[in-house]
Design an enzyme around this catalytic site. Structure first.
Site, PDB file in Angstrom:
ATOM      1  N   TYR A   1       1.526   2.292  13.550  1.00 17.86           N
ATOM      2  CA  TYR A   1       1.964   3.099  12.406  1.00 17.86           C
ATOM      3  C   TYR A   1       1.801   4.578  12.749  1.00 17.86           C
ATOM      4  CZ  TYR A   1       0.437  -1.162   9.880  1.00 17.86           C
ATOM      5  OH  TYR A   1       0.217  -2.441   9.455  1.00 17.86           O
TER       6      TYR A   1
ATOM      7  N   HIS B   1       0.819  -1.205   0.000  1.00 16.27           N
ATOM      8  CA  HIS B   1       0.000   0.000   0.000  1.00 16.27           C
ATOM      9  C   HIS B   1       0.857   1.261   0.000  1.00 16.27           C
ATOM     10  CE1 HIS B   1      -2.680  -2.879   2.457  1.00 16.27           C
ATOM     11  NE2 HIS B   1      -3.025  -2.964   1.196  1.00 16.27           N
TER      12      HIS B   1
END
Length: 187
Positions: free
Chosen positions: A135, A65
């Protein structure tokens, strides 16, 4: 004394962060992020979004991604539980390492993170059950600017360490790199 040590990887701009622990017989304290200590790579960017993921099954693949400009993001990925094979693929237009990948094993107990700059795709394979990742992103998720490539694309050629386990239907539908793809322009 700094608590975050940056080291280079074979791909320019992609960095390993080694978190230095303060500990004693009770346990430890570690810093996951510090704008001052990471200022040399963050520049004027700031963390605007923090995400947490959980993956149950060993061998699961997620990715690859990324986000296109102007929503391209620098991200810092840390494993909080379990172990992952964390991969970044250079998609920067004109880069000397275009379409090359680098992976780091991130077990929770090695206290390393991967700093992935704009123009890289990200994915991972779980090497244990019950993996949790944290993240930190310099851009918010923008569905209109998201992109991705098939993590099994032979044009990228990632050497996943385990047999391929589960993949989401979304990730299975990601396209492969075509000769027309010249990279992500970042300027």
């Amino acid at each position: 004394m700094g608590r975050l040590r940056l080291s280079e990887t074979p791909l320019s701009g992609l960095k390993r962060i080694e978190r230095q622990l303060l500990g004693d017989r009770r346990g430890y304290f570690e810093r996951l992020y510090c704008a001052d200590e990471l200022g040399s790579v963050l520049g004027d960017r700031r963390i605007v979004q923090i995400n947490h993921s959980y993956t149950q099954a060993k061998g699961t693949l997620r990715g690859l991604h990324f986000q296109y400009p102007p929503s391209a993001e620098l991200k810092i990925v840390s494993c909080l539980r379990g172990e992952v094979f964390d991969v970044a693929v250079d998609l920067r237009a004109g880069s000397a390492s275009f379409l090359q990948w680098h992976a780091e094993r991130l077990p929770a107990d090695n206290h390393h993170s991967l700093l992935i700059p704009e123009g890289f795709a990200h994915g991972f394979q779980t090497l244990s059950e019950d993996c949790e990742l944290l993240y930190l992103h310099t851009a918010a998720y923008d569905p209109a600017r998201e992109g991705g490539f098939d993590c099994l694309d032979p044009a990228i050629g990632i050497d996943w360490p385990l047999a391929v386990g589960e993949r989401s239907s979304r990730d299975q539908a990601l396209r492969r790199v075509t000769p027309e793809f010249k990279g992500i322009p970042l300027s």
